[in-house]
Structure formats: C-alpha cells, structure tokens
Motif scaffolding. Structure first.
Motif, PDB file in Angstrom:
ATOM      1  N   UNK A   1      44.194  69.662  -5.882  1.00 34.65           N
ATOM      2  CA  UNK A   1      44.561  68.288  -6.239  1.00 34.65           C
ATOM      3  C   UNK A   1      46.028  68.164  -6.635  1.00 34.65           C
ATOM      4  N   UNK A   2      46.769  69.261  -6.471  1.00 32.34           N
ATOM      5  CA  UNK A   2      48.204  69.270  -6.764  1.00 32.34           C
ATOM      6  C   UNK A   2      48.484  68.955  -8.236  1.00 32.34           C
ATOM      7  N   UNK A   3      47.696  69.540  -9.134  1.00 28.68           N
ATOM      8  CA  UNK A   3      47.936  69.371 -10.567  1.00 28.68           C
ATOM      9  C   UNK A   3      49.043  70.313 -11.018  1.00 28.68           C
ATOM     10  N   UNK A   4      49.727  69.924 -12.078  1.00 28.39           N
ATOM     11  CA  UNK A   4      50.738  70.801 -12.675  1.00 28.39           C
ATOM     12  C   UNK A   4      50.045  71.929 -13.450  1.00 28.39           C
ATOM     13  N   UNK A   5      50.777  73.021 -13.645  1.00 27.61           N
ATOM     14  CA  UNK A   5      50.227  74.156 -14.371  1.00 27.61           C
ATOM     15  C   UNK A   5      49.877  73.759 -15.806  1.00 27.61           C
ATOM     16  N   UNK A   6      50.693  72.880 -16.404  1.00 28.67           N
ATOM     17  CA  UNK A   6      50.440  72.431 -17.774  1.00 28.67           C
ATOM     18  C   UNK A   6      49.103  71.700 -17.875  1.00 28.67           C
ATOM     19  N   UNK A   7      48.817  70.824 -16.916  1.00 27.45           N
ATOM     20  CA  UNK A   7      47.545  70.092 -16.939  1.00 27.45           C
ATOM     21  C   UNK A   7      46.373  71.048 -16.736  1.00 27.45           C
ATOM     22  N   UNK A   8      46.540  72.021 -15.854  1.00 26.17           N
ATOM     23  CA  UNK A   8      45.478  72.994 -15.594  1.00 26.17           C
ATOM     24  C   UNK A   8      45.150  73.776 -16.856  1.00 26.17           C
ATOM     25  N   UNK A   9      46.166  74.244 -17.555  1.00 23.93           N
ATOM     26  CA  UNK A   9      45.944  75.018 -18.786  1.00 23.93           C
ATOM     27  C   UNK A   9      45.267  74.156 -19.844  1.00 23.93           C
TER      28      UNK A   9
ATOM     29  N   UNK B   1      49.875  74.311 -26.164  1.00 23.67           N
ATOM     30  CA  UNK B   1      50.067  72.911 -25.769  1.00 23.67           C
ATOM     31  C   UNK B   1      51.390  72.385 -26.317  1.00 23.67           C
ATOM     32  N   UNK B   2      51.714  72.766 -27.550  1.00 23.08           N
ATOM     33  CA  UNK B   2      52.982  72.351 -28.133  1.00 23.08           C
ATOM     34  C   UNK B   2      54.176  72.928 -27.389  1.00 23.08           C
ATOM     35  N   UNK B   3      54.054  74.171 -26.910  1.00 27.62           N
ATOM     36  CA  UNK B   3      55.141  74.785 -26.140  1.00 27.62           C
ATOM     37  C   UNK B   3      55.327  74.058 -24.805  1.00 27.62           C
ATOM     38  N   UNK B   4      54.207  73.648 -24.190  1.00 34.07           N
ATOM     39  CA  UNK B   4      54.291  72.925 -22.917  1.00 34.07           C
ATOM     40  C   UNK B   4      54.862  71.521 -23.098  1.00 34.07           C
ATOM     41  N   UNK B   5      54.761  70.989 -24.340  1.00 30.69           N
ATOM     42  CA  UNK B   5      55.339  69.683 -24.631  1.00 30.69           C
ATOM     43  C   UNK B   5      56.846  69.835 -24.817  1.00 30.69           C
ATOM     44  N   UNK B   6      57.574  68.839 -24.393  1.00 32.67           N
ATOM     45  CA  UNK B   6      59.041  68.906 -24.506  1.00 32.67           C
ATOM     46  C   UNK B   6      59.509  68.959 -25.945  1.00 32.67           C
ATOM     47  N   UNK B   7      58.723  68.394 -26.869  1.00 34.86           N
ATOM     48  CA  UNK B   7      59.131  68.394 -28.275  1.00 34.86           C
ATOM     49  C   UNK B   7      58.937  69.752 -28.932  1.00 34.86           C
ATOM     50  N   UNK B   8      58.151  70.642 -28.279  1.00 30.72           N
ATOM     51  CA  UNK B   8      57.947  71.966 -28.832  1.00 30.72           C
ATOM     52  C   UNK B   8      57.006  71.981 -30.020  1.00 30.72           C
ATOM     53  N   UNK B   9      57.015  73.067 -30.769  1.00 30.01           N
ATOM     54  CA  UNK B   9      56.130  73.233 -31.917  1.00 30.01           C
ATOM     55  C   UNK B   9      56.941  73.603 -33.142  1.00 30.01           C
ATOM     56  N   UNK B  10      56.352  73.388 -34.300  1.00 35.29           N
ATOM     57  CA  UNK B  10      57.027  73.713 -35.557  1.00 35.29           C
ATOM     58  C   UNK B  10      56.744  75.172 -35.915  1.00 35.29           C
ATOM     59  N   UNK B  11      57.778  75.954 -36.054  1.00 30.27           N
ATOM     60  CA  UNK B  11      57.626  77.386 -36.312  1.00 30.27           C
ATOM     61  C   UNK B  11      56.956  77.650 -37.654  1.00 30.27           C
ATOM     62  N   UNK B  12      57.243  76.801 -38.674  1.00 26.71           N
ATOM     63  CA  UNK B  12      56.638  77.026 -39.981  1.00 26.71           C
ATOM     64  C   UNK B  12      55.134  76.788 -39.947  1.00 26.71           C
TER      65      UNK B  12
END
Length: 394
Positions: free
Chosen positions: A109-117, A167-178
């Motif tokens: 279905x030509x999904x992105x790797x992020x959506x698949x994960x 999921x946070x890493x795949x998001x452009x905003x990233x994740x909070x390390x703390x």
C-alpha cells in the motif's frame, strides 16, 4: 424541589447496566459485554445520558488500577518467577512479528516506514483489563496459561516505554531526554522491586496493622495502598496499572492483609464496570456502519493474525499447541494502551485522521469481540486450562 441533574444519568446507567447484566448472565455471556453495551447505549451515540466521556474514562482508569492491584494480591510468586522467560521472549517475538506482518501489507500500500512501525506497535499490545477480567470470571488466573498470559501482559506494559520513545524519535519534534531517563530508571527500579518481593517470605508494615481497629480507617488505608504505588509509577511516566500490580504484590506479602481486599471490593466492581462502559462510548456507530465492510475485514484479520502470531511464539517456547492456541486467543484483541499510541501517531502526523478513526474503531471492536473469541477457543480446544490447584493435588 431541586435535584441534581446527574441523578437521571446515574439511575439510568445503573438500571440499564443491571438489566443487561442479568440478561447476559442468563445466557452465560461475559458481563464485560454487558458493560460495553451499556456504555454504547447511555453514551452520546444513543441515549446521551452521559456526554462527558472524559470523566467516565478517568473513573474507568481507576478501575484498571484496582483490577491490577487485586491481581497483584492473587499472583503466585513461584509461578510468576518461572514464567518470566516465556513472558519476555514471547512479548519480544510478538512485537517483531507484528511489525513484520504490517510491513508486508504496508509495502503493498506504499506506507511509510514510520506508519508501519506505529501500526505494528499498536497491534502487538493486548488489553490487560479485558484479559484479566475474563480469566477471573473463568477461574483461570492460576492456570499455567493464566500465569504465562499475566506475565506477557506485564511485560507489554513495560514495552510501551520504548514504543513511546521510538514514536517520539520518528516525530520531528523528537523526545525529551529527561523523560526517557526517568522512564528507563523507573523501569529498572520496578524490576528490582519485583525481584526483591519474589524472594521475600513476608514484609511487615506495623502502621497498617493499627488501621484494623476501625472499618473506615481500613477503607482509606486500603485506598492508599492501592493508589500510592500507582501514583509513584505515574509520576515516573510508567503505567499506573503496573505500579498498582506491584502494590498488590507488596500487600500480598504482608501478614493478615485480607482486610485490604475486602475494603476495596465494592470500589473494584464499580470502577472496572465504568472502564468497560468507557470502551462502549468510544464506539462510533455511524462511522462503523459507514465502513462496516472494511472494519469487519480488519477485525477478522487482527483477531486471526494476533492469534497465529502469539501461538507461534509460545509454541517456539516448548508450550503445547492447545495451550499456546488458547493463551493466544486471550491475547488476540488490541489493548487499551494502543489508544495512546494511536493518539501519539495522529499528533505526530504518522497516520491521517481517517486512519486514526479506523484504528480506534478496530481497537474498540476487538475488545468487544474478545470474549466471543475466547469462548470459541474454549469450545474448540480440549480442556485448554487446568487450574494450578488441581495440579498440586495430583
């Protein structure tokens, strides 16, 4: 004479829930279904007796905490210790296989790797509340499969942490390390505490013994025991239900702690019913009718696919085919934590609004269909669950 406008909603919900429970009990159907159907009827989709779903969801989450607290008090430390290898290995394999299966579909279905994960993570989680309630109703919690399933559910709760991080890493905003550091540290702390509890014959809190002289003090003391560790777990960005389970294990190691269970029994019944009602309120009848063919197909694929995946993983761990298949049928539905992952995916633009609504509908329908799926497995399989008590008597 003035009366509180909430009374019609309370009386109507209680009456409908009671009538449906009596009807379902007459036909020997799980009461979980009666609660879900009650939520659908009294919610905004039908009678609109209750429109503030957030309040019901919040109260329902307390029910999940109480359920895990009670399970923690009932768990067999020796059996749980022996099942950890199965729990960790099976959970890891299920996540990998779910992502792999979604990848096969997504590549077409030509999904992105992020959506698949993301969707692989969503489908790999089972419902702690639904499965444990079904095992309690069928008196299967202390069976061999019950201990394996319980361990898998607990490991899945811990697996939500790395899933949220990914999921946070795949998001452009990233994740909070703390936040990540706090979650990892707290997860390690939970494992250490559980390991310590499993090795203790008993623990003693003398201040709790003073509460036994008065029933009112017992109620508040029991609530503190239940929600205390749940609060600590939540503050550490872990599952509050996981903290409640550890709290239940801690209470089970105390001498003369039966009064805690009796003090919370009524709260447990009410709030767990509210949890399942909140699931019923999530069912968008109009959306389901409009997309009935798609949703029915996806629901069938999810139940069959998850059952096959869990069966294979358990069979690889030298568990018999019949026992693996029955435990897998219990784990076939998609869990309540998947709602959270789907919401994160929507916020991160990993899935569209339409994809989000389809995902939520499939999750809710799988929870509703789970008791029927388990009942079908019980009829097809020969004596799938043998209580531990019977094993011990042989």
């Amino acid at each position: 004479m003035h009366f509180d406008p909430i009374l019609p909603a309370v009386v109507g919900t209680t009456l409908i829930g009671l009538l449906l429970s009596l009807l379902f009990r007459q036909f020997k159907l799980p009461l979980v279904l009666a609660y879900i159907l009650t939520g659908l009827i009294v919610g905004p989709q039908c009678l609109s007796l209750i429109n503030d779903i957030d309040v019901i969801e919040t109260m329902g989450s307390l029910g999940v905490i109480l359920l895990l607290f009670f399970i923690g008090m009932e768990v067999s430390p020796d059996k749980l210790r022996r099942s950890w290898r199965v729990s960790i290995t099976s959970t890891g394999l299920q996540i990998i296989l779910c992502v792999a299966c979604v990848y096969l579909v997504g590549s077409l279905l030509d999904w992105s790797l992020q959506r698949i994960v993301l969707l692989g993570f969503v489908l790999s989680l089972s419902s702690t509340a639904v499965v444990l309630k079904l095992m309690q109703d069928n008196n299967e919690l202390h069976s061999e499969q019950g201990q394996h399933v319980l361990g898998i559910l607990l490991v899945q709760d811990l697996a939500v942490i790395p899933m949220v991080i990914v999921i946070g890493i795949m998001d452009e905003t990233g994740v909070q390390s703390d936040v990540i550091a706090m979650q990892v540290g707290a997860g390690i702390g939970v494992l250490i505490l559980v390991r310590w509890l499993l090795n203790q014959e008993y623990v003693e809190f003398r201040w709790l013994n003073k509460l036994k002289v008065n029933h009112e003090l017992q109620v508040f003391g029991a609530l503190l025991c239940c929600f205390g560790l749940a609060l600590v777990s939540g503050l550490m960005h872990l599952s509050t239900a996981l903290g409640a389970f550890v709290g239940g294990m801690l209470v089970a190691k105390m001498k003369d702690s039966l009064w805690i269970r009796s003090s919370l029994e009524a709260f447990h019944v009410v709030f767990i019913a509210l949890f399942f009602m909140s699931i019923g309120m999530l069912l968008n009848v109009h959306f389901i009718v409009q997309n009935s063919t798609l949703l029915a197909s996806l629901l069938f694929l999810v139940l069959v696919g998850n059952t096959l995946i869990a069966t294979v993983t358990l069979r690889l761990l030298k568990i018999s085919w019949a026992k693996s298949l029955y435990a897998a049928a219990m784990l076939a539905q998609v869990g309540e934590f998947s709602f959270i992952l789907a919401t994160l995916g929507r916020q991160s633009k990993l899935i569209s609004d339409y994809g989000y609504h389809v995902t939520v509908a499939v999750i809710a329908l799988s929870l509703f269909a789970s008791p029927f799926w388990v009942a079908l497995a019980r009829k097809v399989l020969p004596a799938p669950c043998v209580p531990i008590a019977e094993d011990d008597n042989k």
